[in-house]
Design a protein around this motif. Structure first.
Motif, mmCIF file in Angstrom:
data_model
loop_
_atom_site.group_PDB
_atom_site.id
_atom_site.type_symbol
_atom_site.label_atom_id
_atom_site.label_comp_id
_atom_site.label_asym_id
_atom_site.label_seq_id
_atom_site.Cartn_x
_atom_site.Cartn_y
_atom_site.Cartn_z
ATOM 1 N N CYS A 197 -5.440 5.145 7.193
ATOM 2 C CA CYS A 197 -5.310 5.762 5.875
ATOM 3 C C CYS A 197 -6.595 6.521 5.567
ATOM 4 O O CYS A 197 -7.580 6.419 6.306
ATOM 5 N N PRO A 198 -6.640 7.295 4.478
ATOM 6 C CA PRO A 198 -7.821 8.117 4.209
ATOM 7 C C PRO A 198 -9.024 7.371 3.653
ATOM 8 O O PRO A 198 -10.126 7.918 3.640
ATOM 9 N N MET A 199 -8.864 6.121 3.226
ATOM 10 C CA MET A 199 -9.957 5.462 2.516
ATOM 11 C C MET A 199 -11.254 5.352 3.317
ATOM 12 O O MET A 199 -12.338 5.580 2.756
ATOM 13 N N PRO A 200 -11.228 5.032 4.616
ATOM 14 C CA PRO A 200 -12.502 4.952 5.342
ATOM 15 C C PRO A 200 -13.302 6.245 5.332
ATOM 16 O O PRO A 200 -14.528 6.223 5.475
ATOM 17 N N PHE A 201 -12.637 7.374 5.148
ATOM 18 C CA PHE A 201 -13.331 8.662 5.137
ATOM 19 C C PHE A 201 -13.831 9.041 3.747
ATOM 20 O O PHE A 201 -14.822 9.756 3.615
ATOM 21 N N ASN A 202 -13.123 8.590 2.718
ATOM 22 C CA ASN A 202 -13.415 9.066 1.363
ATOM 23 C C ASN A 202 -14.107 8.052 0.473
ATOM 24 O O ASN A 202 -14.538 8.390 -0.625
ATOM 25 N N ILE A 203 -14.224 6.805 0.932
ATOM 26 C CA ILE A 203 -14.800 5.765 0.092
ATOM 27 C C ILE A 203 -16.243 6.074 -0.297
ATOM 28 O O ILE A 203 -16.730 5.630 -1.338
ATOM 29 N N SER A 204 -16.937 6.870 0.514
ATOM 30 C CA SER A 204 -18.338 7.190 0.225
ATOM 31 C C SER A 204 -18.484 7.978 -1.068
ATOM 32 O O SER A 204 -19.550 7.946 -1.696
ATOM 33 N N TYR A 205 -17.430 8.700 -1.491
ATOM 34 C CA TYR A 205 -17.489 9.409 -2.764
ATOM 35 C C TYR A 205 -17.468 8.432 -3.933
ATOM 36 O O TYR A 205 -17.928 8.742 -5.025
ATOM 37 N N CYS A 228 0.820 -1.213 0.000
ATOM 38 C CA CYS A 228 0.000 0.000 0.000
ATOM 39 C C CYS A 228 0.855 1.265 0.000
ATOM 40 O O CYS A 228 1.684 1.463 0.888
ATOM 41 N N PRO A 229 0.651 2.165 -0.973
ATOM 42 C CA PRO A 229 1.415 3.415 -1.008
ATOM 43 C C PRO A 229 1.012 4.394 0.082
ATOM 44 O O PRO A 229 1.706 5.360 0.352
ATOM 45 N N ALA A 230 -0.125 4.144 0.725
ATOM 46 C CA ALA A 230 -0.596 5.057 1.786
ATOM 47 C C ALA A 230 -0.577 4.395 3.152
ATOM 48 O O ALA A 230 -1.196 4.882 4.089
ATOM 49 N N SER A 231 0.144 3.283 3.276
ATOM 50 C CA SER A 231 0.171 2.581 4.551
ATOM 51 C C SER A 231 0.735 3.480 5.647
ATOM 52 O O SER A 231 1.778 4.094 5.489
ATOM 53 N N ARG A 232 0.027 3.553 6.737
ATOM 54 C CA ARG A 232 0.406 4.378 7.881
ATOM 55 C C ARG A 232 0.369 5.865 7.567
ATOM 56 O O ARG A 232 1.063 6.655 8.188
ATOM 57 N N CYS A 233 -0.423 6.270 6.569
ATOM 58 C CA CYS A 233 -0.646 7.707 6.329
ATOM 59 C C CYS A 233 -1.812 8.133 7.209
ATOM 60 O O CYS A 233 -2.929 8.349 6.725
ATOM 61 N N THR A 234 -1.570 8.205 8.502
ATOM 62 C CA THR A 234 -2.627 8.451 9.481
ATOM 63 C C THR A 234 -3.452 9.672 9.096
ATOM 64 O O THR A 234 -2.913 10.755 8.867
ATOM 65 N N PHE A 235 -4.760 9.476 9.030
ATOM 66 C CA PHE A 235 -5.653 10.502 8.486
ATOM 67 C C PHE A 235 -6.657 10.947 9.539
ATOM 68 O O PHE A 235 -7.277 10.127 10.227
ATOM 69 N N LEU A 236 -6.832 12.255 9.655
ATOM 70 C CA LEU A 236 -7.745 12.854 10.628
ATOM 71 C C LEU A 236 -8.901 13.533 9.916
ATOM 72 O O LEU A 236 -8.712 14.237 8.917
ATOM 73 N N SER A 237 -10.106 13.329 10.440
ATOM 74 C CA SER A 237 -11.278 14.010 9.887
ATOM 75 C C SER A 237 -12.398 14.034 10.917
ATOM 76 O O SER A 237 -12.832 12.987 11.402
ATOM 77 N N ASN A 238 -12.825 15.222 11.272
ATOM 78 C CA ASN A 238 -14.036 15.414 12.070
ATOM 79 C C ASN A 238 -14.072 14.554 13.336
ATOM 80 O O ASN A 238 -15.052 13.865 13.617
ATOM 81 N N GLY A 239 -12.987 14.595 14.095
ATOM 82 C CA GLY A 239 -12.965 13.905 15.374
ATOM 83 C C GLY A 239 -12.628 12.435 15.312
ATOM 84 O O GLY A 239 -12.660 11.743 16.329
ATOM 85 N N ASN A 240 -12.303 11.951 14.127
ATOM 86 C CA ASN A 240 -11.958 10.549 13.953
ATOM 87 C C ASN A 240 -10.619 10.421 13.250
ATOM 88 O O ASN A 240 -10.194 11.319 12.516
ATOM 89 N N ILE A 241 -9.968 9.267 13.457
ATOM 90 C CA ILE A 241 -8.657 9.033 12.874
ATOM 91 C C ILE A 241 -8.618 7.596 12.362
ATOM 92 O O ILE A 241 -9.332 6.721 12.853
ATOM 93 N N ALA A 242 -7.810 7.362 11.334
ATOM 94 C CA ALA A 242 -7.680 6.010 10.783
ATOM 95 C C ALA A 242 -6.301 5.850 10.178
ATOM 96 O O ALA A 242 -5.561 6.820 9.989
#
Length: 302
Positions: free
Chosen positions: A222-230, A206-220
């Protein structure tokens, strides 16, 4: 050379796996010592979207920004609150990337930069941009970038290759710290809509492995859990988001959770490289940033 090394790390799972394993060993040792000394752990990287939408629309965008059809900016107040909460959990964040989408579309970008520096004064702050709007780094934004020691990192896509020298001159004349990538000639298709990938194997490449992503009080992780809805409403990754306000967590526990493969990783398949290109546009929509078309990824699941 940088491009070749990047592809090597992304394409060869053994190399990527070894790199991540070594990094994890050092991280665990550092956490052990800090815990013994009563100090907070260090988070090595945090990424944050200051704009969800983009003005370039790359096919296969890893952040799905090519699918965002309206202007979307985060709340500055919520960002400040989230950083303050993270400062309770971590002694420092080594690197913070303000990105998107295209961050230079956000008129409040100077305030986001100032808040980042104020709350994490020792962090290295990076502004990731495609460069199309590089001349917008002026006035208040230019002052904030310089005062907060922000490094501007330009991903050099085809539309801006001819403007590279002009960008360099502009950044040099304004005394900016910056880097411009080698021309980006390829992107990778990675979504496995069947969701049957091995999460541990997905992490290795994964090219984004451990790219810790923050959004609206949550963290993961990588960014996919936040952006997959698009991309699709058929994949639910809500369980992959960790609530940073969970009072049962400290920084050490949170880092351990972020170090493990997510269930969401089963939707990441083998990387398939293709020549970089923008979305095709049959009809431009009436958005300031010129959204157009459907992505190659969305067509692949129809």
């Amino acid at each position: 050379m940088i491009l070749k090394l990047t592809k090597m790390f992304v394409r060869y799972a053994v190399v990527v796996g070894a790199f991540l394993k070594i990094r994890q060993i050092f991280s665990n040792a550092d956490d052990f010592l800090r815990k013994k000394l009563g100090k907070k752990p260090i988070l090595y990287l945090l990424e944050y979207h200051v704009a969800e939408h983009c003005n370039l629309k790359c096919k296969g965008c890893f952040h799905f920004s090519n699918l965002v059809q309206t202007e979307q900016f985060p709340s500055l107040e919520k960002y400040r609150a989230d950083l303050l909460r993270l400062s309770e959990l971590f002694g420092n964040i080594r690197s913070i990337r303000l990105m998107g989408g295209e961050p230079l579309l956000n008129p409040q970008l100077p305030l986001f930069i100032q808040a980042t520096k104020e709350i994490f004064p020792l962090a290295n702050i990076f502004l990731l941009t495609n460069g199309l709007l590089y001349k917008k780094i002026n006035g208040e934004l230019l002052a904030a970038v310089k005062l907060c020691n922000v490094e501007v990192q330009v991903s050099l896509y085809k539309p801006m290759i001819s403007q590279k020298s002009a960008m360099q001159n502009y950044f040099d004349q304004n005394g900016l710290a910056y880097s411009i990538s080698q021309p980006i000639q390829q992107f990778a298709q990675y979504i496995n809509v069947t969701g049957d990938s091995n999460p541990k194997e997905s992490v290795k490449q994964c090219p984004a492995s451990r790219c810790t992503f923050l959004s609206n009080g949550n963290i993961a992780r990588c960014p996919m859990p936040f952006n997959i809805s698009y991309f699709t409403d058929k994949i639910n990754m809500q369980q992959e988001k960790i609530n940073i306000y969970d009072q049962t967590l400290d920084g050490f526990a949170l880092k351990q959770m972020l170090s493990k493969p997510m269930k969401a990783c089963r939707y990441c398949g083998k990387l398939e490289w293709f020549d970089w290109q923008q979305e095709s546009c049959n009809e431009r929509q009436n958005y300031k940033w010129e959204y157009c078309g459907n992505s190659m990824l969305s067509k692949s699941v129809q």
